[in-house]
Design a protein around this motif. Sequence first.
Motif, PDB file in Angstrom:
ATOM      1  N   UNK A 126       0.823  -1.215   0.000  1.00  0.00           N
ATOM      2  CA  UNK A 126       0.000   0.000   0.000  1.00  0.00           C
ATOM      3  C   UNK A 126       0.847   1.251   0.000  1.00  0.00           C
ATOM      4  N   UNK A 127       1.891   1.295   0.836  1.00  0.00           N
ATOM      5  CA  UNK A 127       2.696   2.513   0.924  1.00  0.00           C
ATOM      6  C   UNK A 127       3.562   2.699  -0.318  1.00  0.00           C
ATOM      7  N   UNK A 128       3.936   1.591  -0.953  1.00  0.00           N
ATOM      8  CA  UNK A 128       4.695   1.708  -2.195  1.00  0.00           C
ATOM      9  C   UNK A 128       3.859   2.413  -3.260  1.00  0.00           C
ATOM     10  N   UNK A 129       2.594   2.053  -3.355  1.00  0.00           N
ATOM     11  CA  UNK A 129       1.695   2.698  -4.309  1.00  0.00           C
ATOM     12  C   UNK A 129       1.443   4.158  -3.916  1.00  0.00           C
ATOM     13  N   UNK A 130       1.315   4.405  -2.598  1.00  0.00           N
ATOM     14  CA  UNK A 130       1.064   5.766  -2.119  1.00  0.00           C
ATOM     15  C   UNK A 130       2.221   6.692  -2.468  1.00  0.00           C
ATOM     16  N   UNK A 189      -0.746  11.471  -0.231  1.00  0.00           N
ATOM     17  CA  UNK A 189      -1.177  10.076  -0.101  1.00  0.00           C
ATOM     18  C   UNK A 189      -0.216   9.297   0.794  1.00  0.00           C
ATOM     19  N   UNK A 190       1.082   9.595   0.682  1.00  0.00           N
ATOM     20  CA  UNK A 190       2.082   8.904   1.506  1.00  0.00           C
ATOM     21  C   UNK A 190       1.873   9.198   2.987  1.00  0.00           C
ATOM     22  N   UNK A 191       1.613  10.470   3.320  1.00  0.00           N
ATOM     23  CA  UNK A 191       1.399  10.840   4.717  1.00  0.00           C
ATOM     24  C   UNK A 191       0.189  10.124   5.302  1.00  0.00           C
ATOM     25  N   UNK A 192      -0.870  10.001   4.501  1.00  0.00           N
ATOM     26  CA  UNK A 192      -2.083   9.321   4.979  1.00  0.00           C
ATOM     27  C   UNK A 192      -1.794   7.849   5.279  1.00  0.00           C
ATOM     28  N   UNK A 193      -1.022   7.208   4.414  1.00  0.00           N
ATOM     29  CA  UNK A 193      -0.708   5.790   4.603  1.00  0.00           C
ATOM     30  C   UNK A 193       0.275   5.603   5.764  1.00  0.00           C
ATOM     31  N   UNK A 194       1.199   6.567   5.948  1.00  0.00           N
ATOM     32  CA  UNK A 194       2.120   6.502   7.084  1.00  0.00           C
ATOM     33  C   UNK A 194       1.355   6.492   8.397  1.00  0.00           C
ATOM     34  N   UNK A 195       0.308   7.312   8.467  1.00  0.00           N
ATOM     35  CA  UNK A 195      -0.542   7.326   9.678  1.00  0.00           C
ATOM     36  C   UNK A 195      -1.183   5.951   9.901  1.00  0.00           C
ATOM     37  N   UNK A 196      -1.601   5.304   8.818  1.00  0.00           N
ATOM     38  CA  UNK A 196      -2.156   3.949   8.928  1.00  0.00           C
ATOM     39  C   UNK A 196      -1.100   2.965   9.427  1.00  0.00           C
ATOM     40  N   UNK A 197       0.148   3.164   9.001  1.00  0.00           N
ATOM     41  CA  UNK A 197       1.230   2.285   9.428  1.00  0.00           C
ATOM     42  C   UNK A 197       1.484   2.373  10.920  1.00  0.00           C
TER      43      UNK A 197
END
Length: 286
Positions: free
Chosen positions: A66-70, A77-85
Amino acid sequence: MHRINAAARLSTVIRRRWCSEVFNHYKQQKVHPVGQKGDYLENPLEPAELERQQAAEHRWMQFAITIKKAREDGPAATLAVIADGHALSDELGLALRRPGYDASLHLEAAAIHEAAGDTEKACSAAEQAELALQADKDHAGTMQARYKKACLLVKLGRHAEAEPCFRSIVQWIFGDGRRGTPMQQEAAEKLRYPAQFGLASAICPLGKFEETHELLGECLPYFANETDIENTWRCLAVAEKCFIGMKDKSSTLRAVERQVNWAKRFKLDDRLAAAEERLAALKAAA
């Protein structure tokens, strides 16, 4: 962009270190990390524990995709996925602790915030990375994250807060870092001159000009010999402020002359005109 790439490289180093330490931990216990057939199955995991860890590993693998795609979609988009991580890390807890990877996400977020001009958020993210690595007793990683935080504090003008951070890094470099593991020794050597310059840039505005001069005497020749364009320029800029504070007009003149020559040599046209103007004013006043 180069700041993001530098943070990404640091994040990769931390992730690799974490993987190595986890592997060695399980090897010493003679338990395979995911309970697969291998050399370390003398004490295999219980079925329930094995299932729990495999499920956690699977979720981390999904997150990595997911973060690779973000990252391809952009910083927001990367920041949003980092929060999910981070949320995933908290949820899984001891099922699969990844403090090193968690810290690398904080550092990546710091680089994105810094590139966007939000230095305050970048500093906060770097501090979170420092705390995560400190809790994991990763001394080299802690110092690298602390260095990043301290540089951002200087950028924010919070020099009094940055000074003790840089001092602790320099103390570690010439103490435990040099006497530590090969990995710690390597990290200490890489941090040595940047940390010394960081300390100089922090204490110069605080009026500690003599110590600033001593530190610049260590790191400026190194950066110049390595043809490190940006750090050499920054050292010369701090040297100019240091000599102004010391009321040493001749040394100030020489520092600005070196700036002009450096800007001409490496075609730093955006800085050359201002340096030449300062040089002309100093010569007129001499």
